[in-house]
Design a protein around this motif. Structure first.
Motif, PDB file in Angstrom:
ATOM      1  N   SER A   7      -7.124   1.844 -85.379  1.00 38.40           N
ATOM      2  CA  SER A   7      -5.763   1.390 -85.646  1.00 38.40           C
ATOM      3  C   SER A   7      -5.284   2.000 -86.952  1.00 38.40           C
ATOM      4  N   GLY A   8      -3.983   1.884 -87.197  1.00 39.57           N
ATOM      5  CA  GLY A   8      -3.425   2.345 -88.459  1.00 39.57           C
ATOM      6  C   GLY A   8      -2.674   3.655 -88.395  1.00 39.57           C
ATOM      7  N   GLY A   9      -2.691   4.317 -87.245  1.00 41.02           N
ATOM      8  CA  GLY A   9      -1.947   5.558 -87.129  1.00 41.02           C
ATOM      9  C   GLY A   9      -0.447   5.319 -87.102  1.00 41.02           C
ATOM     10  N   GLY A  10       0.299   6.419 -87.137  1.00 43.37           N
ATOM     11  CA  GLY A  10       1.744   6.295 -87.103  1.00 43.37           C
ATOM     12  C   GLY A  10       2.412   7.559 -87.589  1.00 43.37           C
ATOM     13  N   LEU A  20      -6.503   4.384 -91.876  1.00 38.52           N
ATOM     14  CA  LEU A  20      -7.006   4.119 -90.538  1.00 38.52           C
ATOM     15  C   LEU A  20      -8.182   3.154 -90.619  1.00 38.52           C
ATOM     16  N   SER A  21      -8.301   2.315 -89.588  1.00 40.63           N
ATOM     17  CA  SER A  21      -9.431   1.408 -89.459  1.00 40.63           C
ATOM     18  C   SER A  21     -10.057   1.585 -88.090  1.00 40.63           C
ATOM     19  N   CYS A  22     -11.350   1.314 -88.009  1.00 36.78           N
ATOM     20  CA  CYS A  22     -12.061   1.344 -86.727  1.00 36.78           C
ATOM     21  C   CYS A  22     -13.040   0.186 -86.708  1.00 36.78           C
ATOM     22  N   VAL A  23     -12.840  -0.717 -85.755  1.00 34.98           N
ATOM     23  CA  VAL A  23     -13.723  -1.873 -85.607  1.00 34.98           C
ATOM     24  C   VAL A  23     -14.685  -1.619 -84.462  1.00 34.98           C
ATOM     25  N   ALA A  24     -15.968  -1.808 -84.731  1.00 32.66           N
ATOM     26  CA  ALA A  24     -17.014  -1.548 -83.747  1.00 32.66           C
ATOM     27  C   ALA A  24     -17.586  -2.852 -83.209  1.00 32.66           C
ATOM     28  N   SER A  25     -18.006  -2.823 -81.951  1.00 30.14           N
ATOM     29  CA  SER A  25     -18.684  -3.973 -81.354  1.00 30.14           C
ATOM     30  C   SER A  25     -19.577  -3.479 -80.235  1.00 30.14           C
ATOM     31  N   GLY A  26     -20.572  -4.315 -79.889  1.00 28.99           N
ATOM     32  CA  GLY A  26     -21.427  -3.995 -78.762  1.00 28.99           C
ATOM     33  C   GLY A  26     -22.659  -3.176 -79.085  1.00 28.99           C
ATOM     34  N   PHE A  27     -22.865  -2.841 -80.354  1.00 27.25           N
ATOM     35  CA  PHE A  27     -24.075  -2.138 -80.766  1.00 27.25           C
ATOM     36  C   PHE A  27     -24.363  -2.513 -82.218  1.00 27.25           C
ATOM     37  N   THR A  28     -25.563  -2.146 -82.679  1.00 27.79           N
ATOM     38  CA  THR A  28     -25.982  -2.518 -84.039  1.00 27.79           C
ATOM     39  C   THR A  28     -25.374  -1.532 -85.018  1.00 27.79           C
ATOM     40  N   THR A  91      -1.457  16.376 -88.602  1.00 24.76           N
ATOM     41  CA  THR A  91      -1.014  15.755 -87.354  1.00 24.76           C
ATOM     42  C   THR A  91      -2.051  15.964 -86.258  1.00 24.76           C
ATOM     43  N   ALA A  92      -2.517  14.861 -85.673  1.00 20.31           N
ATOM     44  CA  ALA A  92      -3.577  14.910 -84.655  1.00 20.31           C
ATOM     45  C   ALA A  92      -3.837  13.502 -84.151  1.00 20.31           C
ATOM     46  N   VAL A  93      -4.644  13.427 -83.100  1.00 20.19           N
ATOM     47  CA  VAL A  93      -5.229  12.145 -82.702  1.00 20.19           C
ATOM     48  C   VAL A  93      -6.544  12.006 -83.460  1.00 20.19           C
ATOM     49  N   TYR A  94      -6.706  10.886 -84.119  1.00 21.98           N
ATOM     50  CA  TYR A  94      -7.898  10.629 -84.929  1.00 21.98           C
ATOM     51  C   TYR A  94      -8.815   9.674 -84.171  1.00 21.98           C
ATOM     52  N   THR A 118      -6.258   7.211 -82.352  1.00 21.74           N
ATOM     53  CA  THR A 118      -4.963   6.751 -82.837  1.00 21.74           C
ATOM     54  C   THR A 118      -4.178   7.977 -83.320  1.00 21.74           C
ATOM     55  N   GLN A 119      -2.907   8.028 -82.967  1.00 25.43           N
ATOM     56  CA  GLN A 119      -2.088   9.194 -83.276  1.00 25.43           C
ATOM     57  C   GLN A 119      -1.579   9.131 -84.710  1.00 25.43           C
ATOM     58  N   VAL A 120      -1.735  10.244 -85.418  1.00 27.72           N
ATOM     59  CA  VAL A 120      -1.151  10.400 -86.748  1.00 27.72           C
ATOM     60  C   VAL A 120      -0.191  11.582 -86.685  1.00 27.72           C
ATOM     61  N   THR A 121       1.052  11.350 -87.063  1.00 26.38           N
ATOM     62  CA  THR A 121       2.061  12.407 -87.065  1.00 26.38           C
ATOM     63  C   THR A 121       2.669  12.504 -88.459  1.00 26.38           C
ATOM     64  N   VAL A 122       2.618  13.702 -89.016  1.00 26.85           N
ATOM     65  CA  VAL A 122       3.175  13.938 -90.349  1.00 26.85           C
ATOM     66  C   VAL A 122       4.361  14.884 -90.203  1.00 26.85           C
ATOM     67  N   GLY A 123       5.538  14.402 -90.507  1.00 24.78           N
ATOM     68  CA  GLY A 123       6.737  15.216 -90.346  1.00 24.78           C
ATOM     69  C   GLY A 123       7.881  14.667 -91.150  1.00 24.78           C
TER      70      GLY A 123
END
Length: 124
Positions: A7-10, A20-28, A91-94, A118-123
């Motif tokens: 999350s956090g793109g824009g 940007l943030s990335c929350v993990a689950s389902g593994f150690t 600018t890219a998908v992260y 998450t998409q990041v666009t710089v313009g």
């Protein structure tokens, strides 16, 4: 079920910042090194930054050194990417990824898990 949720793109103007943030689950989480990669339209996915499982060591790609900072909070199963002085070429998908071996951090196909991005666009 393993999940990595970014999350956090824009949209941001050149010179601006995003986190940007990335929350993990389902593994150690603490057993994995974590990384951010990005893929621009028509280009291959490239490593942006990586962080060791306990957060001691990091690596940042040359194009982002001094502008981006990767960090992690193992108590929250979360990694972050602080992006400052953004440029149109950022600018890219992260994507957030998890990998077992530090020697594999630059080899995208060796990652165990990836998020959807998450998409990041710089313009202007």
């Amino acid at each position: 079920q393993v999940q990595l949720v970014e999350s956090g793109g824009g949209f941001v103007q050149p010179g601006g910042s995003l986190r940007l943030s990335c929350v993990a689950s389902g593994f150690t989480f603490k057993d994995y090194h974590m990384a951010w990669s990005r893929q621009a339209l028509g280009k291959e996915r490239e490593l942006v930054a990586a962080i060791e499982n306990f957060g001691i060591g990091t690596r940042h790609a040359n194009p982002v050194k001094g502008r981006f900072t990767i960090s992690r909070d193992n108590a929250k199963n979360t990694i972050y990417l602080q992006m400052n002085s953004l440029k149109p070429e950022d600018t890219a998908v992260y994507y957030c990824g998890a990998v077992k071996r530090w020697s594999d951090i630059s080899t995208m196909q060796n990652y165990e898990y990836w998020g959807l991005g998450t998409q990041v666009t710089v313009g202007s």
